[in-house]
Design a protein around this motif. Structure first.
Motif, PDB file in Angstrom:
ATOM      1  N   PRO A 130     -12.763  -0.666  -9.909  1.00 25.34           N
ATOM      2  CA  PRO A 130     -11.308  -0.488 -10.067  1.00 25.34           C
ATOM      3  C   PRO A 130     -10.586  -0.628  -8.736  1.00 25.34           C
ATOM      4  O   PRO A 130     -11.223  -0.619  -7.680  1.00 25.34           O
ATOM      5  N   ARG A 131      -9.265  -0.740  -8.811  1.00 20.69           N
ATOM      6  CA  ARG A 131      -8.452  -0.831  -7.604  1.00 20.69           C
ATOM      7  C   ARG A 131      -7.679   0.468  -7.414  1.00 20.69           C
ATOM      8  O   ARG A 131      -7.000   0.929  -8.330  1.00 20.69           O
ATOM      9  N   HIS A 132      -7.790   1.014  -6.233  1.00 18.69           N
ATOM     10  CA  HIS A 132      -7.081   2.241  -5.880  1.00 18.69           C
ATOM     11  C   HIS A 132      -6.066   1.914  -4.788  1.00 18.69           C
ATOM     12  O   HIS A 132      -6.444   1.461  -3.708  1.00 18.69           O
ATOM     13  N   TYR A 133      -4.797   2.133  -5.077  1.00 20.32           N
ATOM     14  CA  TYR A 133      -3.743   1.883  -4.097  1.00 20.32           C
ATOM     15  C   TYR A 133      -3.355   3.198  -3.424  1.00 20.32           C
ATOM     16  O   TYR A 133      -3.195   4.222  -4.085  1.00 20.32           O
ATOM     17  N   ILE A 134      -3.178   3.150  -2.107  1.00 22.08           N
ATOM     18  CA  ILE A 134      -2.710   4.299  -1.348  1.00 22.08           C
ATOM     19  C   ILE A 134      -1.306   4.000  -0.830  1.00 22.08           C
ATOM     20  O   ILE A 134      -1.089   2.976  -0.179  1.00 22.08           O
ATOM     21  N   VAL A 135      -0.362   4.891  -1.109  1.00 22.52           N
ATOM     22  CA  VAL A 135       1.003   4.735  -0.602  1.00 22.52           C
ATOM     23  C   VAL A 135       1.444   6.061   0.013  1.00 22.52           C
ATOM     24  O   VAL A 135       0.914   7.121  -0.308  1.00 22.52           O
ATOM     25  N   ALA A 136       2.422   5.983   0.910  1.00 25.16           N
ATOM     26  CA  ALA A 136       2.990   7.199   1.481  1.00 25.16           C
ATOM     27  C   ALA A 136       3.806   7.915   0.411  1.00 25.16           C
ATOM     28  O   ALA A 136       4.399   7.283  -0.479  1.00 25.16           O
ATOM     29  N   ASP A 137       3.847   9.221   0.491  1.00 24.57           N
ATOM     30  CA  ASP A 137       4.500   9.996  -0.566  1.00 24.57           C
ATOM     31  C   ASP A 137       6.003   9.765  -0.643  1.00 24.57           C
ATOM     32  O   ASP A 137       6.639  10.111  -1.648  1.00 24.57           O
ATOM     33  N   THR A 138       6.599   9.166   0.403  1.00 27.28           N
ATOM     34  CA  THR A 138       8.047   8.877   0.381  1.00 27.28           C
ATOM     35  C   THR A 138       8.338   7.417   0.076  1.00 27.28           C
ATOM     36  O   THR A 138       9.494   7.008   0.099  1.00 27.28           O
ATOM     37  N   ASP A 139       7.307   6.630  -0.222  1.00 24.71           N
ATOM     38  CA  ASP A 139       7.461   5.182  -0.390  1.00 24.71           C
ATOM     39  C   ASP A 139       7.515   4.805  -1.876  1.00 24.71           C
ATOM     40  O   ASP A 139       6.518   4.366  -2.457  1.00 24.71           O
ATOM     41  N   GLU A 140       8.675   4.968  -2.462  1.00 23.99           N
ATOM     42  CA  GLU A 140       8.848   4.626  -3.873  1.00 23.99           C
ATOM     43  C   GLU A 140       8.853   3.114  -4.092  1.00 23.99           C
ATOM     44  O   GLU A 140       8.423   2.624  -5.139  1.00 23.99           O
ATOM     45  N   MET A 141       9.359   2.362  -3.113  1.00 23.45           N
ATOM     46  CA  MET A 141       9.449   0.912  -3.257  1.00 23.45           C
ATOM     47  C   MET A 141       8.067   0.278  -3.416  1.00 23.45           C
ATOM     48  O   MET A 141       7.870  -0.609  -4.255  1.00 23.45           O
ATOM     49  N   SER A 142       7.100   0.731  -2.628  1.00 24.43           N
ATOM     50  CA  SER A 142       5.757   0.168  -2.737  1.00 24.43           C
ATOM     51  C   SER A 142       5.129   0.471  -4.087  1.00 24.43           C
ATOM     52  O   SER A 142       4.450  -0.378  -4.674  1.00 24.43           O
ATOM     53  N   THR A 143       5.361   1.668  -4.592  1.00 27.80           N
ATOM     54  CA  THR A 143       4.847   2.023  -5.919  1.00 27.80           C
ATOM     55  C   THR A 143       5.416   1.097  -6.977  1.00 27.80           C
ATOM     56  O   THR A 143       4.684   0.625  -7.865  1.00 27.80           O
ATOM     57  N   HIS A 144       6.704   0.819  -6.879  1.00 23.07           N
ATOM     58  CA  HIS A 144       7.342  -0.087  -7.834  1.00 23.07           C
ATOM     59  C   HIS A 144       6.750  -1.496  -7.734  1.00 23.07           C
ATOM     60  O   HIS A 144       6.482  -2.148  -8.757  1.00 23.07           O
ATOM     61  N   LYS A 145       6.535  -1.979  -6.520  1.00 24.11           N
ATOM     62  CA  LYS A 145       5.976  -3.317  -6.327  1.00 24.11           C
ATOM     63  C   LYS A 145       4.564  -3.413  -6.889  1.00 24.11           C
ATOM     64  O   LYS A 145       4.196  -4.418  -7.497  1.00 24.11           O
TER      65      LYS A 145
END
Length: 217
Positions: free
Chosen positions: A66-81
């Motif tokens: 599987p693929r696991h993405y890590i994003v900063a907790d304040t980075d909503e834009m990356s989650t959307h992308k």
């Protein structure tokens, strides 16, 4: 008293020697072992980092699962992308089975214009939360391209190998924006990553141990 100090010094020297040997074993290149699938941990970042890393993923097969993405907790834009990217891939070929993906959040290591002194503390805090996450996921491969969030994640992946839990391959791709100088994350991870990829010949000349494949994003 003197004998006890000598024994303590000898034990400390032995511990440091064993740690150095263990670190050498972890960082030494190994022949790849064929597998049907590889668990992938991808570190996304604000700005253009997420866009570049998703362009890289477009060329990866479904074996990276599987693929696991890590994003900063304040980075909503990356989650959307990321969600949009995965949805588009699924819609493009509805009959195909695509890898599962998960989005995880950790505290940002360093905010824009944050002082260096305070960034040390925030990075340590991020590190404390990154290691349990990395331990839980136990990825086969970490892929990152420069956001500050990748530093605690890569160090956590390295610790898995040092502690004998699992050898994790770390692949660092320097951002296309870096033409003559490495980013701060690149300078830190140049000696820790298994594969360090640059996209400009000027960087290859400065860092001969890097891998130059031309522009890949």
């Amino acid at each position: 008293m003197g004998g006890a100090l000598i024994l303590a010094a000898a034990a400390g020297a032995l511990a440091l020697l064993l740690l150095a040997v263990r670190l050498w074993v972890v960082l030494s290149p190994r022949a790849p072992v064929p597998r049907r699938s590889l668990s992938l941990l991808v570190v996304a970042g604000s700005g253009g980092h997420t866009t570049e890393i998703l362009r890289l993923l477009e060329n990866l097969s479904n074996a990276y699962s599987p693929r696991h993405y890590i994003v900063a907790d304040t980075d909503e834009m990356s989650t959307h992308k990321i969600n949009s990217f995965e949805q588009i891939r699924a819609d493009r070929n509805p009959s195909a089975t695509f890898p599962e993906y998960y989005v995880h959040r950790i505290p940002r290591s360093r905010e824009v214009q944050q002082s260096w002194l305070s960034s040390v503390l925030t990075t340590l805090y991020s590190m404390c939360l990154s290691f349990p996450l990395t331990y839980r996921v136990k990825p086969d491969l970490v892929l990152c391209n420069g956001p500050g969030t990748c530093v605690p994640i890569c160090i956590s992946a390295l610790l898995l190998g040092i502690l004998g839990i699992k050898k994790v391959i770390i692949v660092y791709v320097e951002s296309i924006c870096r033409v003559e100088h490495l980013s701060l994350s690149g300078k830190i991870l140049f000696h820790l990553s298994d594969y360090f990829i640059v996209q400009w010949p000027t960087l290859k000349e400065k860092y001969p141990k890097s891998v130059y494949l031309g522009r890949i994003v």
